[in-house]
Design a protein around this motif. Structure first.
Motif, PDB file in Angstrom:
ATOM      1  N   VAL A  19       0.857  -1.181   0.000  1.00 28.80           N
ATOM      2  CA  VAL A  19       0.000   0.000   0.000  1.00 28.80           C
ATOM      3  C   VAL A  19       0.899   1.239   0.000  1.00 28.80           C
ATOM      4  CG1 VAL A  19      -1.916  -1.127   1.216  1.00 28.80           C
ATOM      5  CG2 VAL A  19      -0.157   0.082   2.523  1.00 28.80           C
ATOM      6  N   ASP A  20       0.308   2.392  -0.132  1.00 28.94           N
ATOM      7  CA  ASP A  20       1.033   3.658  -0.086  1.00 28.94           C
ATOM      8  C   ASP A  20       1.387   3.989   1.373  1.00 28.94           C
ATOM      9  OD1 ASP A  20       0.887   6.883   0.036  1.00 28.94           O
ATOM     10  OD2 ASP A  20       1.499   6.195  -1.958  1.00 28.94           O
ATOM     11  N   PRO A  21       2.537   4.606   1.624  1.00 24.56           N
ATOM     12  CA  PRO A  21       2.888   4.986   3.007  1.00 24.56           C
ATOM     13  C   PRO A  21       1.846   5.874   3.685  1.00 24.56           C
ATOM     14  CG  PRO A  21       4.815   5.144   1.607  1.00 24.56           C
ATOM     15  CD  PRO A  21       3.653   4.856   0.697  1.00 24.56           C
ATOM     16  N   LYS A  22       1.133   6.688   2.925  1.00 23.85           N
ATOM     17  CA  LYS A  22       0.075   7.527   3.505  1.00 23.85           C
ATOM     18  C   LYS A  22      -1.051   6.659   4.084  1.00 23.85           C
ATOM     19  CE  LYS A  22       1.319  11.756   2.152  1.00 23.85           C
ATOM     20  NZ  LYS A  22       1.595  12.837   3.043  1.00 23.85           N
ATOM     21  N   THR A  23      -1.288   5.510   3.495  1.00 24.32           N
ATOM     22  CA  THR A  23      -2.296   4.583   4.006  1.00 24.32           C
ATOM     23  C   THR A  23      -1.895   4.083   5.381  1.00 24.32           C
ATOM     24  OG1 THR A  23      -2.878   3.911   1.765  1.00 24.32           O
ATOM     25  CG2 THR A  23      -3.514   2.411   3.556  1.00 24.32           C
ATOM     26  N   VAL A  24      -0.617   3.783   5.566  1.00 23.30           N
ATOM     27  CA  VAL A  24      -0.110   3.324   6.862  1.00 23.30           C
ATOM     28  C   VAL A  24      -0.324   4.413   7.908  1.00 23.30           C
ATOM     29  CG1 VAL A  24       1.934   2.537   8.116  1.00 23.30           C
ATOM     30  CG2 VAL A  24       1.561   1.803   5.752  1.00 23.30           C
ATOM     31  N   THR A  25      -0.074   5.661   7.542  1.00 28.25           N
ATOM     32  CA  THR A  25      -0.293   6.785   8.457  1.00 28.25           C
ATOM     33  C   THR A  25      -1.767   6.895   8.829  1.00 28.25           C
ATOM     34  OG1 THR A  25       1.601   7.952   7.526  1.00 28.25           O
ATOM     35  CG2 THR A  25      -0.010   9.271   8.728  1.00 28.25           C
ATOM     36  N   ARG A  26      -2.646   6.701   7.859  1.00 29.07           N
ATOM     37  CA  ARG A  26      -4.090   6.752   8.145  1.00 29.07           C
ATOM     38  C   ARG A  26      -4.497   5.621   9.085  1.00 29.07           C
ATOM     39  NH1 ARG A  26      -4.447   8.417   2.686  1.00 29.07           N
ATOM     40  NH2 ARG A  26      -4.814   6.300   1.975  1.00 29.07           N
ATOM     41  N   TRP A  27      -3.913   4.435   8.903  1.00 28.56           N
ATOM     42  CA  TRP A  27      -4.211   3.314   9.802  1.00 28.56           C
ATOM     43  C   TRP A  27      -3.814   3.675  11.228  1.00 28.56           C
ATOM     44  CZ3 TRP A  27      -1.638  -1.117   6.506  1.00 28.56           C
ATOM     45  CH2 TRP A  27      -2.472  -1.412   5.408  1.00 28.56           C
ATOM     46  N   ALA A  28      -2.667   4.326  11.382  1.00 27.77           N
ATOM     47  CA  ALA A  28      -2.199   4.709  12.718  1.00 27.77           C
ATOM     48  C   ALA A  28      -3.130   5.755  13.328  1.00 27.77           C
ATOM     49  CB  ALA A  28      -0.775   5.247  12.643  1.00 27.77           C
ATOM     50  N   LYS A  29      -3.543   6.732  12.544  1.00 29.05           N
ATOM     51  CA  LYS A  29      -4.457   7.771  13.045  1.00 29.05           C
ATOM     52  C   LYS A  29      -5.805   7.174  13.430  1.00 29.05           C
ATOM     53  CE  LYS A  29      -2.541  11.782  10.695  1.00 29.05           C
ATOM     54  NZ  LYS A  29      -2.792  12.839   9.705  1.00 29.05           N
ATOM     55  N   SER A  34      -0.541   0.774  16.014  1.00 28.26           N
ATOM     56  CA  SER A  34       0.048   1.718  16.964  1.00 28.26           C
ATOM     57  C   SER A  34       1.377   2.231  16.430  1.00 28.26           C
ATOM     58  CB  SER A  34       0.231   1.067  18.331  1.00 28.26           C
ATOM     59  OG  SER A  34       1.036  -0.066  18.240  1.00 28.26           O
ATOM     60  N   ALA A  35       1.611   3.520  16.641  1.00 30.88           N
ATOM     61  CA  ALA A  35       2.822   4.166  16.161  1.00 30.88           C
ATOM     62  C   ALA A  35       3.604   4.744  17.328  1.00 30.88           C
ATOM     63  CB  ALA A  35       2.481   5.276  15.180  1.00 30.88           C
ATOM     64  N   ILE A  36       4.899   4.734  17.173  1.00 34.03           N
ATOM     65  CA  ILE A  36       5.804   5.356  18.132  1.00 34.03           C
ATOM     66  C   ILE A  36       6.368   6.580  17.430  1.00 34.03           C
ATOM     67  CG2 ILE A  36       7.976   5.050  19.393  1.00 34.03           C
ATOM     68  CD1 ILE A  36       7.324   1.979  19.245  1.00 34.03           C
ATOM     69  N   ARG A  37       6.445   7.701  18.127  1.00 35.29           N
ATOM     70  CA  ARG A  37       7.005   8.912  17.534  1.00 35.29           C
ATOM     71  C   ARG A  37       8.462   9.062  17.944  1.00 35.29           C
ATOM     72  NH1 ARG A  37       4.185  12.749  14.366  1.00 35.29           N
ATOM     73  NH2 ARG A  37       2.018  12.127  14.352  1.00 35.29           N
ATOM     74  N   THR A  38       9.315   9.365  16.970  1.00 33.06           N
ATOM     75  CA  THR A  38      10.720   9.635  17.265  1.00 33.06           C
ATOM     76  C   THR A  38      10.835  11.060  17.798  1.00 33.06           C
ATOM     77  OG1 THR A  38      11.214  10.535  15.078  1.00 33.06           O
ATOM     78  CG2 THR A  38      11.437   8.137  15.356  1.00 33.06           C
ATOM     79  N   LEU A  39      12.009  11.430  18.261  1.00 35.06           N
ATOM     80  CA  LEU A  39      12.220  12.791  18.738  1.00 35.06           C
ATOM     81  C   LEU A  39      11.996  13.809  17.631  1.00 35.06           C
ATOM     82  CD1 LEU A  39      15.367  12.305  21.002  1.00 35.06           C
ATOM     83  CD2 LEU A  39      12.990  12.603  21.705  1.00 35.06           C
ATOM     84  N   GLY A  40      12.233  13.413  16.401  1.00 33.28           N
ATOM     85  CA  GLY A  40      12.011  14.295  15.259  1.00 33.28           C
ATOM     86  C   GLY A  40      10.568  14.324  14.780  1.00 33.28           C
ATOM     87  N   GLY A  41       9.687  13.541  15.415  1.00 33.76           N
ATOM     88  CA  GLY A  41       8.268  13.534  15.068  1.00 33.76           C
ATOM     89  C   GLY A  41       7.881  12.516  14.012  1.00 33.76           C
ATOM     90  N   HIS A  42       8.804  11.653  13.632  1.00 32.30           N
ATOM     91  CA  HIS A  42       8.503  10.635  12.623  1.00 32.30           C
ATOM     92  C   HIS A  42       7.862   9.413  13.278  1.00 32.30           C
ATOM     93  CE1 HIS A  42      10.843  12.800   9.612  1.00 32.30           C
ATOM     94  NE2 HIS A  42      11.718  13.030  10.587  1.00 32.30           N
ATOM     95  N   ARG A  43       6.970   8.766  12.528  1.00 33.85           N
ATOM     96  CA  ARG A  43       6.316   7.562  13.048  1.00 33.85           C
ATOM     97  C   ARG A  43       7.167   6.338  12.793  1.00 33.85           C
ATOM     98  NH1 ARG A  43       1.921  10.547  11.190  1.00 33.85           N
ATOM     99  NH2 ARG A  43       0.261  10.768  12.721  1.00 33.85           N
TER     100      ARG A  43
END
Length: 65
Positions: A19-29, A34-43
């Motif tokens: 799938v597209d990476p944006k789809t993965v972000t939508r799944w997390a939202k 579940s997503a972990i955020r790095t210090l730089g704000g990346h999932r």
């Protein structure tokens, strides 16, 4: 695999599910993953959780392992 063992980038997860990476972000939202955020704000995503979800996804024809 990322430098931090056990964590995957959105692109790596997207490649696993084809799938597209944006789809993965939508799944997390949406709370489906579940997503972990790095210090730089990346999932980043837990590899064990992703692989557990992947087991339930039917494989396309012709890609038998």
């Amino acid at each position: 695999m990322t430098a931090t063992s056990g964590l995957l980038t959105p692109s790596e997860v997207a490649a696993m599910f084809r799938v597209d990476p944006k789809t993965v972000t939508r799944w997390a939202k949406a709370g489906k993953l579940s997503a972990i955020r790095t210090l730089g704000g990346h999932r980043r995503y837990d590899e064990r959780e992703v692989r557990g979800l992947l087991v339930g996804v039917p494989q396309p024809r012709g890609s038998q392992n």
